[in-house]
Design a protein around this motif. Structure first.
Motif, short mmCIF file in Angstrom:
data_model
loop_
_atom_site.label_atom_id
_atom_site.label_comp_id
_atom_site.label_asym_id
_atom_site.label_seq_id
_atom_site.Cartn_x
_atom_site.Cartn_y
_atom_site.Cartn_z
N ARG A 92 -15.19 21.25 2.62
CA ARG A 92 -16.31 20.40 3.01
C ARG A 92 -15.95 19.63 4.28
O ARG A 92 -14.82 19.17 4.42
CB ARG A 92 -16.65 19.40 1.89
CG ARG A 92 -17.93 18.60 2.12
CD ARG A 92 -18.10 17.56 1.02
NE ARG A 92 -17.20 16.43 1.17
CZ ARG A 92 -16.97 15.50 0.24
NH1 ARG A 92 -17.57 15.59 -0.94
NH2 ARG A 92 -16.14 14.50 0.46
N LYS A 93 -16.90 19.51 5.19
CA LYS A 93 -16.68 18.79 6.44
C LYS A 93 -17.51 17.51 6.46
O LYS A 93 -18.48 17.37 5.70
CB LYS A 93 -17.04 19.68 7.63
CG LYS A 93 -16.12 20.89 7.80
CD LYS A 93 -16.51 21.72 9.00
CE LYS A 93 -15.56 22.91 9.20
NZ LYS A 93 -14.20 22.47 9.61
N ASP A 94 -17.13 16.57 7.32
CA ASP A 94 -17.91 15.34 7.45
C ASP A 94 -18.76 15.36 8.72
O ASP A 94 -18.92 14.35 9.41
CB ASP A 94 -17.00 14.10 7.40
CG ASP A 94 -15.95 14.08 8.49
OD1 ASP A 94 -15.85 15.08 9.24
OD2 ASP A 94 -15.23 13.06 8.59
N LYS A 95 -19.31 16.54 9.00
CA LYS A 95 -20.24 16.73 10.11
C LYS A 95 -21.12 17.93 9.81
O LYS A 95 -20.81 18.75 8.93
CB LYS A 95 -19.49 16.96 11.42
CG LYS A 95 -18.51 18.10 11.39
CD LYS A 95 -17.71 18.17 12.69
CE LYS A 95 -16.66 19.28 12.64
NZ LYS A 95 -15.85 19.32 13.90
N ILE A 112 -12.42 18.07 3.54
CA ILE A 112 -11.75 18.68 2.39
C ILE A 112 -11.42 20.11 2.80
O ILE A 112 -12.31 20.94 2.92
CB ILE A 112 -12.63 18.67 1.13
CG1 ILE A 112 -13.02 17.24 0.76
CG2 ILE A 112 -11.90 19.35 -0.03
CD1 ILE A 112 -13.98 17.16 -0.43
N LYS A 113 -10.16 20.38 3.05
CA LYS A 113 -9.77 21.68 3.57
C LYS A 113 -9.58 22.69 2.43
O LYS A 113 -9.19 22.34 1.32
CB LYS A 113 -8.46 21.57 4.37
CG LYS A 113 -8.60 20.74 5.64
CD LYS A 113 -7.33 20.76 6.46
CE LYS A 113 -7.14 22.10 7.17
NZ LYS A 113 -8.14 22.34 8.22
N LEU A 139 -4.36 24.41 -5.15
CA LEU A 139 -3.05 23.81 -4.90
C LEU A 139 -3.16 22.62 -3.95
O LEU A 139 -4.18 22.40 -3.30
CB LEU A 139 -2.11 24.86 -4.30
CG LEU A 139 -1.97 26.17 -5.09
CD1 LEU A 139 -0.91 27.06 -4.46
CD2 LEU A 139 -1.65 25.89 -6.55
N LYS A 140 -2.09 21.84 -3.87
CA LYS A 140 -2.06 20.65 -3.04
C LYS A 140 -2.11 21.02 -1.56
O LYS A 140 -1.53 22.01 -1.13
CB LYS A 140 -0.80 19.85 -3.34
CG LYS A 140 -0.69 18.52 -2.62
CD LYS A 140 0.56 17.77 -3.04
CE LYS A 140 0.66 16.43 -2.32
NZ LYS A 140 1.89 15.69 -2.72
N ASP A 146 -6.08 11.68 1.36
CA ASP A 146 -7.26 11.30 0.58
C ASP A 146 -7.92 12.50 -0.11
O ASP A 146 -8.52 12.34 -1.17
CB ASP A 146 -8.31 10.63 1.48
CG ASP A 146 -7.86 9.25 1.94
OD1 ASP A 146 -7.10 8.60 1.20
OD2 ASP A 146 -8.27 8.83 3.03
N THR A 147 -7.83 13.68 0.49
CA THR A 147 -8.58 14.83 -0.05
C THR A 147 -7.69 16.05 -0.32
O THR A 147 -8.21 17.13 -0.55
CB THR A 147 -9.68 15.25 0.95
OG1 THR A 147 -9.07 15.61 2.21
CG2 THR A 147 -10.67 14.12 1.18
N GLY A 148 -6.38 15.87 -0.32
CA GLY A 148 -5.50 17.02 -0.42
C GLY A 148 -4.82 17.23 -1.75
O GLY A 148 -3.95 18.09 -1.87
#
Length: 263
Positions: A92-95, A112-113, A139-140, A146-148
């Motif tokens: 998820r991206k913030d744009k 969120i990669k 996985l981590k 914050d999102t990993g």
């Protein structure tokens, strides 16, 4: 280290189980293309339309490569089907981007990669009623505090064929989604750092039910190797997810149409 061991265990399970599977007649290939209209992210009241492209290769021994799931092994019997796989998690991206989930309304929340993900899925046919479960563990991802975090997601489903005949088949199912604390925090929570950078107040999400809903699939054969399918998915976000400050609408609907060619 535990996640790496799980990855190795799943890979070994796939290879060992595949060795005992009855050999199928031939390799199977499929290509699909379509379009989907869905919320920009889970909880958004904005919508986006995006193309869908994918494919799948299945070997005579059950080993498959699927653009949706990843690399794995599957078995299909008279009543039981099972698969285990290693793939990539959602992102998820913030744009705003036409091909990726996310929204500029999430600015400051960070990305969120996608990261490696282990999955196992099973379904059992109880006289026309199909009971299914899918468990996935991402996985981590070390670059984003914050999102990993590593997280786990479970989907339970109960479905049946409503119609099979001249006009194809209609399949309906009910589903419930569950996540551990890290899953809910990653996708619906707001950390102190995210609150300072974005327009949202801090929110700590706990483990539990993510959403409940249903989907309806109509598949229509066009030729011996080609079929067209339409899907309607409706989900209602449960309390831990629904109360998140990033959620603008709890009722989420998605529609897609896909043309699939198998050879």
């Amino acid at each position: 280290m535990r996640s790496k061991n799980l990855c190795l265990s799943f890979t070994s399970l796939c290879l060992l189980a595949a060795a005992d599977t009855a050999i199928a007649e031939d390799w199977q290939y499929s290509l699909k293309a379509g379009v989907a209209n869905a919320p920009r992210y889970s909880g958004s009241d904005e919508r986006m339309t995006a193309p869908l492209l994918g494919g799948k290769i299945v070997s005579p021994w059950g080993i498959f490569l699927d653009t949706d799931k990843g690399l794995g092994w599957g078995y299909e019997g008279n009543a039981l089907s099972f698969s285990a796989y290693v793939g990539a998690s959602s992102a998820r991206k913030d744009k705003n981007e036409s091909l990726h989930a996310g929204s500029k309304r999430l600015k400051g929340m960070g990305e969120i990669k996608s990261r490696p993900q282990l999955g196992v899925s099973a379904a059992y046919n109880l006289g026309g009623v199909i009971v299914g479960a899918t468990l996935e563990h991402a996985l981590k991802e070390d670059d984003h505090k914050d999102t990993g975090k590593a997280y786990t997601h479970l989907e339970l489903s109960l479905g049946t064929h409503l119609y099979e005949g001249r006009y194809g088949s209609v399949y309906a199912s009910l589903s419930s989604h569950f996540g551990d604390r890290d899953y809910l925090q990653t996708w619906y929570g707001v950390t102190t750092g995210q609150a300072a950078r974005s327009r949202f107040k801090e929110y700590k999400a706990g483990a539990g039910n993510i959403s409940n809903g249903m989907n309806l699939v109509w598949s229509m054969p066009i030729s011996e190797h080609t079929q067209f399918s339409t899907l309607l998915d409706v989900q209602y976000l449960a309390d831990e997810a629904g109360k998140s400050p990033i959620v603008e609408r709890r009722l989420q609907t998605s529609v897609m149409g896909v043309l699939e060619y198998t050879f």
